[in-house]
Design an enzyme around this catalytic site. Sequence first.
Site, PDB file in Angstrom:
ATOM      1  N   ASP A  12       0.817  -1.224   0.000  1.00  0.00           N
ATOM      2  CA  ASP A  12       0.000   0.000   0.000  1.00  0.00           C
ATOM      3  C   ASP A  12       0.846   1.267   0.000  1.00  0.00           C
ATOM      4  OD1 ASP A  12      -2.267  -1.641   0.167  1.00  0.00           O
ATOM      5  OD2 ASP A  12      -2.063  -1.731   2.346  1.00  0.00           O
ATOM      6  N   LYS A  15       2.052   2.114  -5.049  1.00  0.00           N
ATOM      7  CA  LYS A  15       2.774   1.626  -6.239  1.00  0.00           C
ATOM      8  C   LYS A  15       1.928   1.738  -7.502  1.00  0.00           C
ATOM      9  CE  LYS A  15       3.540  -2.409  -4.384  1.00  0.00           C
ATOM     10  NZ  LYS A  15       3.015  -2.147  -3.033  1.00  0.00           N
ATOM     11  N   ASN A  37      -4.819 -10.625  -4.037  1.00  0.00           N
ATOM     12  CA  ASN A  37      -4.734  -9.980  -2.719  1.00  0.00           C
ATOM     13  C   ASN A  37      -4.317  -8.518  -2.856  1.00  0.00           C
ATOM     14  OD1 ASN A  37      -2.212 -10.815  -3.642  1.00  0.00           O
ATOM     15  ND2 ASN A  37      -1.443 -11.476  -1.658  1.00  0.00           N
ATOM     16  N   GLY A  39      -4.155  -4.626  -4.160  1.00  0.00           N
ATOM     17  CA  GLY A  39      -5.163  -3.630  -4.507  1.00  0.00           C
ATOM     18  C   GLY A  39      -4.456  -2.352  -4.909  1.00  0.00           C
ATOM     19  N   HIS A  40      -4.362  -2.113  -6.207  1.00  0.00           N
ATOM     20  CA  HIS A  40      -3.664  -0.921  -6.698  1.00  0.00           C
ATOM     21  C   HIS A  40      -4.684   0.094  -7.194  1.00  0.00           C
ATOM     22  CE1 HIS A  40       0.189  -3.507  -7.416  1.00  0.00           C
ATOM     23  NE2 HIS A  40      -0.022  -3.216  -6.160  1.00  0.00           N
ATOM     24  N   THR A  41      -4.669   1.276  -6.579  1.00  0.00           N
ATOM     25  CA  THR A  41      -5.661   2.293  -6.933  1.00  0.00           C
ATOM     26  C   THR A  41      -5.009   3.383  -7.778  1.00  0.00           C
ATOM     27  OG1 THR A  41      -6.638   1.862  -4.781  1.00  0.00           O
ATOM     28  CG2 THR A  41      -7.411   3.829  -5.924  1.00  0.00           C
ATOM     29  N   GLN A 222       2.271  -6.004  -2.896  1.00  0.00           N
ATOM     30  CA  GLN A 222       2.629  -6.036  -1.470  1.00  0.00           C
ATOM     31  C   GLN A 222       3.934  -5.257  -1.245  1.00  0.00           C
ATOM     32  OE1 GLN A 222       1.723  -9.505  -2.824  1.00  0.00           O
ATOM     33  NE2 GLN A 222      -0.285  -8.616  -2.578  1.00  0.00           N
ATOM     34  N   THR A 299      -9.935  -5.289   0.724  1.00  0.00           N
ATOM     35  CA  THR A 299     -10.877  -5.766   1.747  1.00  0.00           C
ATOM     36  C   THR A 299     -11.631  -4.634   2.427  1.00  0.00           C
ATOM     37  OG1 THR A 299      -9.124  -5.676   3.381  1.00  0.00           O
ATOM     38  CG2 THR A 299      -9.437  -7.786   2.282  1.00  0.00           C
ATOM     39  N   ASP A 331       1.556  14.854   0.981  1.00  0.00           N
ATOM     40  CA  ASP A 331       0.496  15.825   1.286  1.00  0.00           C
ATOM     41  C   ASP A 331      -0.284  15.473   2.562  1.00  0.00           C
ATOM     42  OD1 ASP A 331      -0.198  13.667  -0.606  1.00  0.00           O
ATOM     43  OD2 ASP A 331      -2.255  14.339  -0.224  1.00  0.00           O
TER      44      ASP A 331
HETATM   45  P1  IMP Z   1      -2.424 -12.796   2.098  1.00  0.00           P
HETATM   46  O1  IMP Z   1      -1.479 -12.216   1.104  1.00  0.00           O
HETATM   47  O2  IMP Z   1      -3.870 -12.622   1.716  1.00  0.00           O
HETATM   48  O3  IMP Z   1      -2.081 -14.196   2.466  1.00  0.00           O
HETATM   49  O4  IMP Z   1      -2.257 -11.950   3.468  1.00  0.00           O
HETATM   50  C1  IMP Z   1      -1.084 -11.998   4.249  1.00  0.00           C
HETATM   51  C2  IMP Z   1      -0.765 -10.610   4.803  1.00  0.00           C
HETATM   52  O5  IMP Z   1      -0.403  -9.739   3.758  1.00  0.00           O
HETATM   53  C3  IMP Z   1      -1.956  -9.933   5.519  1.00  0.00           C
HETATM   54  O6  IMP Z   1      -1.448  -9.158   6.581  1.00  0.00           O
HETATM   55  C4  IMP Z   1      -2.513  -9.016   4.446  1.00  0.00           C
HETATM   56  O7  IMP Z   1      -3.227  -7.927   4.990  1.00  0.00           O
HETATM   57  C5  IMP Z   1      -1.232  -8.579   3.756  1.00  0.00           C
HETATM   58  N1  IMP Z   1      -1.444  -8.165   2.370  1.00  0.00           N
HETATM   59  C6  IMP Z   1      -1.669  -8.952   1.299  1.00  0.00           C
HETATM   60  N2  IMP Z   1      -1.784  -8.219   0.183  1.00  0.00           N
HETATM   61  C7  IMP Z   1      -1.611  -6.943   0.545  1.00  0.00           C
HETATM   62  C8  IMP Z   1      -1.565  -5.705  -0.188  1.00  0.00           C
HETATM   63  O8  IMP Z   1      -1.712  -5.650  -1.408  1.00  0.00           O
HETATM   64  N3  IMP Z   1      -1.343  -4.591   0.548  1.00  0.00           N
HETATM   65  C9  IMP Z   1      -1.134  -4.614   1.889  1.00  0.00           C
HETATM   66  N4  IMP Z   1      -1.164  -5.749   2.605  1.00  0.00           N
HETATM   67  C10 IMP Z   1      -1.390  -6.897   1.943  1.00  0.00           C
END
Ligand code: IMP
Length: 422
Positions: A12, A15, A37, A39-41, A222, A299, A331
């Site tokens: 987060d 990127k 998993n 989430g790129h905005t 990530q 999420t 900012d």
């Molecule tokens: P998983 O990747 O769903 O197995 O989650 C494992 C850990 O990585 C958890 O703490 C998630 O919240 C975190 N996580 C997975 N993907 C992201 C992401 O894109 N951004 C931030 N945290 C992430």
Amino acid sequence: MVTVLVGTQWGDEGKGKVVDHLAAQADIIARYQGGANAGHTVVVNGQRYVFHLIPSGILRPGKVCVLGNGVVIDPVSLAEEIRLVEKQGVNIRGRILIAENAHLTLPYHKLLDQVEDKRREKAIGTTGRGIGATYVDKYSRVGIRVVDFLDETIFREKLRTTLPLKNYLLETYYGEKPIQAEKVEEEYDKLRPFLQPMVTDVSLYLLESINQGKRILAEGAQGTFLDVDFGTYPYVTASHPVAGGVCTGLGLPPYKVNRVIGVAKAYTTRVGEGPFPTELQGELAEGLRQTGNEFGSTTGRPRRCGWFDAVLVKYACRLNGCHELVITKLDVLSGLEKISVAVAYRHENVLIKDYPLSSYVFSRVQPVYEEMPGWKEDLSSARRFNDLPLAARQYLERIEQMVETRISLVSVGSSREQIFQR
Ligand code: IMP
């Protein structure tokens, strides 16, 4: 020419937006790990796009987006994402390529991920997208790869070999209903014709493209401290977001990687469980969360917020070999009287200057802070380094010194124009 963009915190870092910016100078944007998993905005002309699997480079017309073998592909999620992005007017035809040897995320992976995390004494707080469970099958050598899926007979055979064990676990240990092979086949068979035209030998495609002089931007998902080896284990994801993941996740020889760019937020956030030494509570944390809109793109969970941790980012810059660093969301810090940065930790009265790989130690350290003056001015209209107030410039310069890496770009808002060269 291959450039890697890597998160230096817990994901987060913004990127998606930086990829969108750098993609203007690339021909191909390639994801090398993770799955839905992420989430790129990205915000372009007031329109908000959220990507989970597709690289954010898709918003630059004509660029090719690649999902490498290191990525785990959930075809249901991918189909939905493509449908949404097409509805928003983006033409993706012929612009997405998927590695034959990438592994598929199947319904039992998602269910197992969710029930396993619920059952854990100390939950990891996964995204519930089946990521860990897919990688577990990959390394247990019972995974189903894209190339297997394309052949209906092989897919059925593999599914029916694997499913009984998964169902045994689901029913007996977790008290869940079993997953029926016929249902999975019915749902996934429909997705085969959609996936098929995108599937290719990604490693070969990328090498040929490099030889033709094309520019590749490898987009990490990530961040460094969610890396399964270097992150805050076991509170990590199941893949390698670090720059080294590029070679195994795309099938590229190490000597083809030319440049590594790290991305760090001007403060720190984390979603899910796990140690976070500079975490703030109360009003300060809430202020950052609201101003920075710190809610997970995948999420919707509120992100934990805290001060910039120079110990972590310095380690990440060294580990990834960052040639430069991008600072995002500067900012968001406007209006704070004072800003703190962790420069070291203290553990049982011992000063620690480096990130300790022991999670036991890391979860008990106290940050040692350096305090800096804040600034009142709104930064959102800054378009050059010199447009920034003195205190903001000094903050960036101090970060540069602490993490021993040059800051090359600064982002001061979510839209495309709000980013400039240092
Ligand atoms: P998983 O990747 O769903 O197995 O989650 C494992 C850990 O990585 C958890 O703490 C998630 O919240 C975190 N996580 C997975 N993907 C992201 C992401 O894109 N951004 C931030 N945290 C992430």
